[in-house]
Design an enzyme around this catalytic site. Structure first.
Site, PDB file in Angstrom:
ATOM      1  N   LYS A 193      50.886  13.039  30.860  1.00  5.78           N
ATOM      2  CA  LYS A 193      49.829  13.409  31.812  1.00  5.78           C
ATOM      3  C   LYS A 193      49.677  14.922  31.811  1.00  5.78           C
ATOM      4  O   LYS A 193      50.614  15.651  32.128  1.00  5.78           O
ATOM      5  CB  LYS A 193      50.181  12.915  33.208  1.00  5.78           C
ATOM      6  N   LYS A 250      46.875  10.648  29.474  1.00  6.63           N
ATOM      7  CA  LYS A 250      45.839  10.964  30.448  1.00  6.63           C
ATOM      8  C   LYS A 250      45.592  12.467  30.471  1.00  6.63           C
ATOM      9  O   LYS A 250      46.563  13.209  30.549  1.00  6.63           O
ATOM     10  CB  LYS A 250      46.306  10.481  31.817  1.00  6.63           C
TER      11      LYS A 250
HETATM   12  C1  PBG Z   1      47.697  12.208  41.201  1.00  4.59           C
HETATM   13  C2  PBG Z   1      46.781  11.556  40.250  1.00  4.59           C
HETATM   14  C3  PBG Z   1      45.717  12.164  39.607  1.00  4.59           C
HETATM   15  C4  PBG Z   1      45.092  11.177  38.887  1.00  4.59           C
HETATM   16  C5  PBG Z   1      45.790   9.993  39.075  1.00  4.59           C
HETATM   17  N1  PBG Z   1      46.843  10.243  39.925  1.00  4.59           N
HETATM   18  C6  PBG Z   1      45.184  13.532  39.641  1.00  4.59           C
HETATM   19  C7  PBG Z   1      46.052  14.694  39.721  1.00  4.59           C
HETATM   20  O1  PBG Z   1      47.075  14.784  39.049  1.00  4.59           O
HETATM   21  O2  PBG Z   1      45.681  15.553  40.510  1.00  4.59           O
HETATM   22  C8  PBG Z   1      43.875  11.427  38.044  1.00  4.59           C
HETATM   23  C9  PBG Z   1      42.839  10.436  38.106  1.00  4.59           C
HETATM   24  C10 PBG Z   1      41.492  10.848  37.677  1.00  4.59           C
HETATM   25  O3  PBG Z   1      41.059  12.006  37.629  1.00  4.59           O
HETATM   26  O4  PBG Z   1      40.771   9.916  37.386  1.00  4.59           O
HETATM   27  N2  PBG Z   1      49.035  12.051  40.952  1.00  4.59           N
HETATM   28 ZN    ZN Z   2      50.124  13.113  42.544  1.00  2.02          ZN
END
Ligand code: PBG
Ligand code: ZN
Length: 326
Positions: A193, A250
């Protein structure tokens, strides 16, 4: 004069369909859902057509509609009405939504639930801060995430999906689940991520933007740097080794190299998360008259599958059955 070569297999719809190397199917899609505590009625998420911050009640109606459309796998984000500082987190709102979905739909749906603290903390970070508010601490954050994952598993989640990016949480959550008898609960790790600019609409929907912490205005100290592909690969391998059943990359499109790099190297299925910012970009392009949304959507999903994603998490998943049937 050169005759047809490679163009021979491009010439008509039949032969193109016959020779496609990548095929998408509605069964490989997961639809994200937001359930927000204390809303009077559901609210659209800015930038994402047909995606709402749902109330407990509208959530059920939306899932009914999605099932009718041919989508049965979901990723739920619970957004509580009250934020806490460092302790006394309350998972009840999300737990109740999980229970309600399970009671209403039973085995007709497969329900994954996001595990993270950012929608719960007053500072908006995915873990707890140290006493000076300078660092996101690891071990204490993992303990709280373990509790959260256990609460969601006990409520009936088929899968828990930690998105926090703390070190060691996959192993800790797996061990705790097994110890409490939740050995059947699937663990999907947001493993690779990235610290991305493509999460904008999500943070509005989940009210989870990081707001404070001394020098901690963003998530760079725990999410993977976009210029660190080897960190992403290590993170994915580590989470697989710690017991993740599904490994996620992601965002999706900006990180096809990471998906392709992992393909064939892990036994676990690979999921690609087409994030809220990626989805909004496609929709804005279409709204500006610069692209046809359906084609752009299909092309983006095809790219994720071509790179090697087995599973696609998309805000437009509920449109996939209709789009793919054409
Ligand atoms: C938070 C989280 C995020 C997403 C899923 N869980 C965003 C972040 O890290 O701020 C992203 C989802 C998206 O943008 O569709 N833990
Ligand atoms: Zn988070």
């Amino acid at each position: 004069m050169a005759g047809l070569g490679l163009r021979r297999l491009r010439q008509d719809a039949h032969v193109r369909a016959l020779t496609r190397e990548v095929r998408l199917h509605p069964e490989q899609f997961i639809q994200p859902l937001f359930v927000v505590e204390g809303l009077a009625g559901r609210e659209p998420v800015p930038g994402l057509h047909g995606v709402f911050r749902e109330t407990a009640r509208s959530l059920i109606t939306q899932v009914e509609a999605d099932l009718s459309a041919g989508i049965s796998c979901f990723l739920l984000f619970g957004v509580p009405a009250h934020k806490s500082g460092q302790q006394g987190f309350d998972w009840r709102h999300t737990v109740e939504a999980i229970r309600a979905l399970c009671a209403h739909f039973g085995q007709r749906i497969w329900l994954a639930v996001d595990v993270c603290l950012c929608a719960h903390t007053s500072h908006g970070h995915c873990g707890l801060l140290d006493e000076h508010g300078e660092h996101v601490v690891n071990a204490d954050s993992v303990s709280v995430l373990v509790e959260q994952a256990l609460a969601f598993a006990a409520a009936g989640a088929d899968c828990v999906a930690p998105s926090d990016m703390m070190d060691g949480r996959i192993g800790a959550i797996r061990a705790a689940l097994d110890e409490r008898g939740f050995e059947r609960t699937v663990l999907m790790s947001y493993a690779a991520k990235f610290h991305s600019a493509f999460y904008g609409p999500f943070r509005l929907a989940a009210d989870s933007a990081p707001t404070s912490g001394v020098g901690l205005r963003d998530r760079a100290s725990y999410q993977v740097d976009p210029a660190r592909p080897r960190d992403a690969l290590a993170s994915a391998r580590r989470d697989a080794a710690e017991g993740a059943d599904i490994v996620m990359v992601k965002p999706g499109l900006p990180y096809l190299d990471i998906i392709a790099g992992l393909t064939g190297t892990l036994a676990q299925p690979l999921a690609a998360y087409q994030t809220s910012g990626e989805q909004a970009a496609l929709e804005l392009l279409a709204e500006a008259g610069l692209a046809e949304l359906d084609r752009a959507q299909l092309e983006s999903w095809t790219a994720l599958a071509r790179a090697g994603a087995d599973i696609i998490i998309s805000y437009a998943a509920r449109r996939a059955p209709a789009l793919l049937a054409r």
